[in-house]
Design a protein around this motif. Structure first.
Motif, short mmCIF file in Angstrom:
data_model
loop_
_atom_site.label_atom_id
_atom_site.label_comp_id
_atom_site.label_asym_id
_atom_site.label_seq_id
_atom_site.Cartn_x
_atom_site.Cartn_y
_atom_site.Cartn_z
N GLY A 83 -0.81 35.26 82.91
CA GLY A 83 -0.91 35.37 84.36
C GLY A 83 -0.91 34.05 85.09
N LYS A 84 -0.74 32.94 84.38
CA LYS A 84 -0.79 31.61 84.99
C LYS A 84 0.58 30.97 85.14
N GLN A 85 1.61 31.63 84.64
CA GLN A 85 2.97 31.10 84.73
C GLN A 85 3.93 32.22 85.07
N VAL A 86 4.98 31.84 85.80
CA VAL A 86 6.05 32.77 86.17
C VAL A 86 7.35 32.19 85.64
N ILE A 87 8.22 33.07 85.16
CA ILE A 87 9.54 32.66 84.71
C ILE A 87 10.56 33.29 85.64
N ARG A 97 10.32 27.86 84.25
CA ARG A 97 8.93 28.30 84.15
C ARG A 97 8.11 27.54 85.19
N TRP A 98 7.35 28.27 85.96
CA TRP A 98 6.54 27.73 87.06
C TRP A 98 5.07 27.87 86.70
N ASP A 99 4.31 26.80 86.83
CA ASP A 99 2.88 26.82 86.52
C ASP A 99 2.12 27.03 87.82
#
Length: 181
Positions: A83-87, A97-99
């Protein structure tokens, strides 16, 4: 509840039982294409033709952060299991990948395709990321480091959608030739 993306750039969060709009989220400046809930359902990631990924608080309908870095429209977004990163996947041929814990994150490029990417999906328990697009190739990569896993699959037509089975052992693809494989 569920979310919908719209040609007007708005994201709508709807009540699951009635379909009634609970929140209308305004933040994208062009067509919205993709939505994904975080594992706990508190956050929503959205992607758009405006080349941005926006993270929203689903309870109050507020924009929390906006990520920019893709040079093409965004077609697909997913949350990592933590739940802490989005792809995200884009017409620029990259998967980023976004933190969420790094303000102003530019999105690490995990890997790329030689052409537009239409879809990504994640086998939750294995961190295996599948991607497919205009190049007619389905790639399998490690979602943590972007390294390739196995050999890519080549299809007869551009890949428009992908989905892993719940156990992560099988993948279904939908292609422009109207086949599900």
């Amino acid at each position: 509840e569920f979310a919908s993306a719209s040609f007007d750039g708005k994201i709508r969060i709807h009540a699951g039982d009635t379909g009634k709009t609970l929140h209308t989220l305004i933040g994208h400046t062009d067509e919205a294409n993709a939505t994904a809930y975080s594992p706990d359902g508190r956050l929503l990631a959205t992607g758009s033709d405006d080349r941005s990924v926006i993270i929203w608080d689903t309870e109050i309908g507020a924009k929390l952060t906006r990520f920019e870095g893709h040079t093409g429209l965004i077609t697909s977004v997913i949350f990592m299991p933590n739940g802490k990163q989005v792809i995200s996947a884009s017409f620029d041929g990259t998967v980023r990948r976004w933190d969420l814990e790094i303000d102003g994150c530019k999105g690490e490029i995990l890997f790329s395709h030689p052409d537009r990417i239409w879809s990504i999906c994640l086998a939750q328990y294995e961190n295996i990321l599948a991607s497919g697009g205009q190049d007619k190739i389905i790639k399998f990569t490690n979602a943590l480091d972007g390294s390739e896993i196995g050999r890519p699959c080549t299809l007869d037509a551009p890949v428009r959608s992908l989905s892993f089975s719940p156990n992560g052992k099988y993948i279904a693809s939908g292609s422009e030739n109207r086949l599900v494989q």
